[in-house]
Motif scaffolding. Sequence first.
Motif, PDB file in Angstrom:
ATOM      1  N   VAL A 235       0.865  -1.336  -0.162  1.00  0.00           N
ATOM      2  CA  VAL A 235      -0.115  -0.016  -0.015  1.00  0.00           C
ATOM      3  C   VAL A 235       0.901   1.324  -0.143  1.00  0.00           C
ATOM      4  O   VAL A 235       0.781   2.284  -0.917  1.00  0.00           O
ATOM      5  CB  VAL A 235      -0.923  -0.025   1.194  1.00  0.00           C
ATOM      6  CG1 VAL A 235      -1.829   1.150   1.303  1.00  0.00           C
ATOM      7  CG2 VAL A 235      -1.949  -1.353   1.221  1.00  0.00           C
ATOM      8  N   ILE A 236       1.496   1.482   0.915  1.00  0.00           N
ATOM      9  CA  ILE A 236       2.375   2.534   1.170  1.00  0.00           C
ATOM     10  C   ILE A 236       3.424   2.784   0.033  1.00  0.00           C
ATOM     11  O   ILE A 236       3.364   4.159  -0.640  1.00  0.00           O
ATOM     12  CB  ILE A 236       3.217   2.559   2.319  1.00  0.00           C
ATOM     13  CG1 ILE A 236       2.318   2.407   3.679  1.00  0.00           C
ATOM     14  CG2 ILE A 236       4.045   3.846   2.795  1.00  0.00           C
ATOM     15  CD1 ILE A 236       1.148   3.346   3.867  1.00  0.00           C
ATOM     16  N   LEU A 237       4.203   1.859  -0.386  1.00  0.00           N
ATOM     17  CA  LEU A 237       5.260   2.350  -1.346  1.00  0.00           C
ATOM     18  C   LEU A 237       4.572   2.490  -2.744  1.00  0.00           C
ATOM     19  O   LEU A 237       5.130   3.462  -3.538  1.00  0.00           O
ATOM     20  CB  LEU A 237       6.177   0.869  -1.520  1.00  0.00           C
ATOM     21  CG  LEU A 237       7.475   1.139  -1.997  1.00  0.00           C
ATOM     22  CD1 LEU A 237       8.424   2.202  -1.657  1.00  0.00           C
ATOM     23  CD2 LEU A 237       8.197  -0.059  -2.240  1.00  0.00           C
ATOM     24  N   PRO A 238       3.775   1.659  -3.077  1.00  0.00           N
ATOM     25  CA  PRO A 238       2.891   1.883  -4.310  1.00  0.00           C
ATOM     26  C   PRO A 238       2.354   3.221  -4.506  1.00  0.00           C
ATOM     27  O   PRO A 238       2.420   3.986  -5.561  1.00  0.00           O
ATOM     28  CB  PRO A 238       2.109   0.742  -4.556  1.00  0.00           C
ATOM     29  CG  PRO A 238       2.430  -0.230  -3.709  1.00  0.00           C
ATOM     30  CD  PRO A 238       3.247   0.546  -2.611  1.00  0.00           C
ATOM     31  N   ALA A 239       1.671   3.747  -3.405  1.00  0.00           N
ATOM     32  CA  ALA A 239       1.080   4.869  -3.577  1.00  0.00           C
ATOM     33  C   ALA A 239       1.941   6.054  -3.530  1.00  0.00           C
ATOM     34  O   ALA A 239       1.750   7.197  -3.928  1.00  0.00           O
ATOM     35  CB  ALA A 239       0.080   5.137  -2.147  1.00  0.00           C
ATOM     36  N   ALA A 240       3.175   6.091  -2.859  1.00  0.00           N
ATOM     37  CA  ALA A 240       4.165   6.901  -3.035  1.00  0.00           C
ATOM     38  C   ALA A 240       5.019   7.350  -3.984  1.00  0.00           C
ATOM     39  O   ALA A 240       5.765   7.996  -4.105  1.00  0.00           O
ATOM     40  CB  ALA A 240       5.115   6.792  -1.713  1.00  0.00           C
ATOM     41  N   VAL A 241       4.984   6.067  -4.974  1.00  0.00           N
ATOM     42  CA  VAL A 241       5.995   6.099  -6.124  1.00  0.00           C
ATOM     43  C   VAL A 241       5.707   7.253  -7.050  1.00  0.00           C
ATOM     44  O   VAL A 241       6.711   7.909  -7.497  1.00  0.00           O
ATOM     45  CB  VAL A 241       5.651   4.856  -7.045  1.00  0.00           C
ATOM     46  CG1 VAL A 241       6.259   4.930  -8.508  1.00  0.00           C
ATOM     47  CG2 VAL A 241       6.171   3.530  -6.408  1.00  0.00           C
ATOM     48  N   PRO A 242       4.535   7.860  -7.313  1.00  0.00           N
ATOM     49  CA  PRO A 242       4.492   9.178  -8.065  1.00  0.00           C
ATOM     50  C   PRO A 242       5.321  10.370  -7.463  1.00  0.00           C
ATOM     51  O   PRO A 242       6.028  11.072  -8.071  1.00  0.00           O
ATOM     52  CB  PRO A 242       2.960   9.158  -8.204  1.00  0.00           C
ATOM     53  CG  PRO A 242       2.678   8.047  -7.966  1.00  0.00           C
ATOM     54  CD  PRO A 242       3.302   7.359  -6.981  1.00  0.00           C
ATOM     55  N   THR A 243       4.946  10.493  -6.196  1.00  0.00           N
ATOM     56  CA  THR A 243       5.819  11.766  -5.385  1.00  0.00           C
ATOM     57  C   THR A 243       7.184  11.478  -5.354  1.00  0.00           C
ATOM     58  O   THR A 243       8.112  12.220  -5.709  1.00  0.00           O
ATOM     59  CB  THR A 243       5.225  11.950  -3.986  1.00  0.00           C
ATOM     60  OG1 THR A 243       3.858  11.862  -4.125  1.00  0.00           O
ATOM     61  CG2 THR A 243       5.646  13.068  -3.568  1.00  0.00           C
ATOM     62  N   ILE A 244       7.500  10.319  -5.201  1.00  0.00           N
ATOM     63  CA  ILE A 244       8.967   9.890  -5.314  1.00  0.00           C
ATOM     64  C   ILE A 244       9.911  10.337  -6.553  1.00  0.00           C
ATOM     65  O   ILE A 244      10.695  10.846  -6.634  1.00  0.00           O
ATOM     66  CB  ILE A 244       9.405   8.395  -5.004  1.00  0.00           C
ATOM     67  CG1 ILE A 244       8.826   8.157  -3.524  1.00  0.00           C
ATOM     68  CG2 ILE A 244      10.905   7.823  -5.112  1.00  0.00           C
ATOM     69  CD1 ILE A 244       9.168   6.708  -2.993  1.00  0.00           C
ATOM     70  N   PHE A 245       8.953   9.922  -7.766  1.00  0.00           N
ATOM     71  CA  PHE A 245       9.399  10.255  -8.988  1.00  0.00           C
ATOM     72  C   PHE A 245       9.681  11.562  -9.326  1.00  0.00           C
ATOM     73  O   PHE A 245      10.453  12.129 -10.006  1.00  0.00           O
ATOM     74  CB  PHE A 245       8.969   9.303 -10.092  1.00  0.00           C
ATOM     75  CG  PHE A 245       9.545   8.069 -10.324  1.00  0.00           C
ATOM     76  CD1 PHE A 245      10.589   8.050 -11.359  1.00  0.00           C
ATOM     77  CD2 PHE A 245       9.087   7.000  -9.732  1.00  0.00           C
ATOM     78  CE1 PHE A 245      11.061   6.769 -11.494  1.00  0.00           C
ATOM     79  CE2 PHE A 245       9.702   5.762 -10.185  1.00  0.00           C
ATOM     80  CZ  PHE A 245      10.786   5.598 -10.980  1.00  0.00           C
ATOM     81  N   THR A 246       8.522  12.387  -8.813  1.00  0.00           N
ATOM     82  CA  THR A 246       8.689  13.746  -8.833  1.00  0.00           C
ATOM     83  C   THR A 246      10.086  14.442  -8.094  1.00  0.00           C
ATOM     84  O   THR A 246      10.814  15.088  -8.913  1.00  0.00           O
ATOM     85  CB  THR A 246       7.544  14.443  -8.008  1.00  0.00           C
ATOM     86  OG1 THR A 246       6.388  13.955  -8.757  1.00  0.00           O
ATOM     87  CG2 THR A 246       7.428  16.035  -8.425  1.00  0.00           C
ATOM     88  N   GLY A 247      10.473  13.945  -7.163  1.00  0.00           N
ATOM     89  CA  GLY A 247      11.689  14.206  -6.719  1.00  0.00           C
ATOM     90  C   GLY A 247      12.797  13.889  -7.504  1.00  0.00           C
ATOM     91  O   GLY A 247      13.971  14.431  -7.411  1.00  0.00           O
ATOM     92  N   VAL A 248      12.696  12.515  -8.102  1.00  0.00           N
ATOM     93  CA  VAL A 248      14.030  12.087  -8.829  1.00  0.00           C
ATOM     94  C   VAL A 248      14.057  12.833  -9.945  1.00  0.00           C
ATOM     95  O   VAL A 248      14.931  13.007 -10.492  1.00  0.00           O
ATOM     96  CB  VAL A 248      13.624  10.558  -9.103  1.00  0.00           C
ATOM     97  CG1 VAL A 248      14.356  10.031 -10.146  1.00  0.00           C
ATOM     98  CG2 VAL A 248      13.659   9.737  -8.022  1.00  0.00           C
ATOM     99  N   ARG A 249      12.921  13.319 -10.593  1.00  0.00           N
ATOM    100  CA  ARG A 249      13.254  14.316 -11.992  1.00  0.00           C
ATOM    101  C   ARG A 249      13.644  15.773 -11.441  1.00  0.00           C
ATOM    102  O   ARG A 249      14.385  16.233 -12.257  1.00  0.00           O
ATOM    103  CB  ARG A 249      11.640  14.437 -12.349  1.00  0.00           C
ATOM    104  CG  ARG A 249      11.267  13.140 -13.099  1.00  0.00           C
ATOM    105  CD  ARG A 249       9.898  13.414 -13.711  1.00  0.00           C
ATOM    106  NE  ARG A 249       9.746  14.430 -14.520  1.00  0.00           N
ATOM    107  CZ  ARG A 249       8.572  14.742 -15.062  1.00  0.00           C
ATOM    108  NH1 ARG A 249       7.371  14.284 -14.802  1.00  0.00           N
ATOM    109  NH2 ARG A 249       8.695  15.800 -15.998  1.00  0.00           N
ATOM    110  N   LEU A 250      13.180  16.139 -10.453  1.00  0.00           N
ATOM    111  CA  LEU A 250      14.022  17.407  -9.790  1.00  0.00           C
ATOM    112  C   LEU A 250      15.234  17.350  -9.757  1.00  0.00           C
ATOM    113  O   LEU A 250      16.239  17.870 -10.050  1.00  0.00           O
ATOM    114  CB  LEU A 250      13.402  17.878  -8.663  1.00  0.00           C
ATOM    115  CG  LEU A 250      11.923  18.631  -8.694  1.00  0.00           C
ATOM    116  CD1 LEU A 250      11.325  18.768  -7.450  1.00  0.00           C
ATOM    117  CD2 LEU A 250      11.706  19.688  -9.685  1.00  0.00           C
ATOM    118  N   ALA A 251      15.786  16.158  -9.074  1.00  0.00           N
ATOM    119  CA  ALA A 251      17.176  16.012  -8.920  1.00  0.00           C
ATOM    120  C   ALA A 251      18.006  15.593 -10.209  1.00  0.00           C
ATOM    121  O   ALA A 251      19.092  16.036 -10.037  1.00  0.00           O
ATOM    122  CB  ALA A 251      17.274  14.416  -7.676  1.00  0.00           C
TER     123      ALA A 251
END
Length: 318
Positions: A235-251
């Motif tokens: 639940v937690i990890l799949p739901a957080a993936v879009p926000t994590i990738f937003t940070g990865v793209r900024l990085a």
Amino acid sequence: MADTTPAVSERLPGDVHWYDLPDDEAEPGSEGDFDSDEPGPERDFDPGEPGRAAAALPPAPRRKRAFGRTARRAATNSTAILLLLAAWEVLPRLGVVDPVFVPPLSENLVAWYDLLIGGQLSEHLQASLARSLAGFGLAILFAIPLGLLIGWYRPVANFLTPLLELFRNTSAVALLPVFTLILGIGETTKVTFVLYACAWPILLNTISGVKTVEPLLIKSARSMGLGPVRLFQKVILPAAVPTIFTGVRLAGAYSILVLLFAEMVGAKAGLGYLILDTQSSFRIPDMYAGIITISVLGLLFNLLLVGVERRFSTWRTT
């Protein structure tokens, strides 16, 4: 007034109604045809229904229509860039801007081609890519697990949050002299500097992604008997993936931008060194060639990260 309509049992022999006909002769779309909602080969498509008109077309016109939509979308998205490039070419030639400091685009592209043929551009590009990818990769390996840990476990968050708030408001560029004094002017300084700058957007977005998961999803998963580990995994990890990738793209963008500052201090190769060296020797077209290379590199890097994000987010409904 008496009803003169004959009953069903009193119909005249010549009367024929739709419900008397066989299924293949009944009028399509007539009342009582409730057996299927799917369009058969004899039913008319309603152009207003989404997807029906396109699905009714043969394969060749359908592909042509899809190509036309893609071409229109590409033309719309590239209009602003084409106008900028046209202004870059025309305004210096008209004297609106000084062509000495802002040469026309064609002259910059010629300089870029000369650097590429001479091998200088490839040398600087390889040096910058090696440093950028090394720092960016280390930032992902370090920041995502730490962000998941801080976002999921409250004691860890309470312990580290004050420290994070202190350093997140300190510019990475302002700390470059500190990195140089401690680590020297070698490759370690540049990779560590990129690592530090890239870690923050990944870390903060990972924490935000974990903390903003829909509470109803968590309650539903717990009511189904999921333990903490399975709850986090399913639940937690799949739901957080879009926000994590937003940070990865900024990085990914930061990994190129901050590297330029690091390469301007004690470097002998790299796109940042190329820009500083050509600016100091007044080779303005070569300087713009380096800037164009950085812009194209950042665009390609972002497109690559978008493709990876789509690959890891295929579970999401659109």
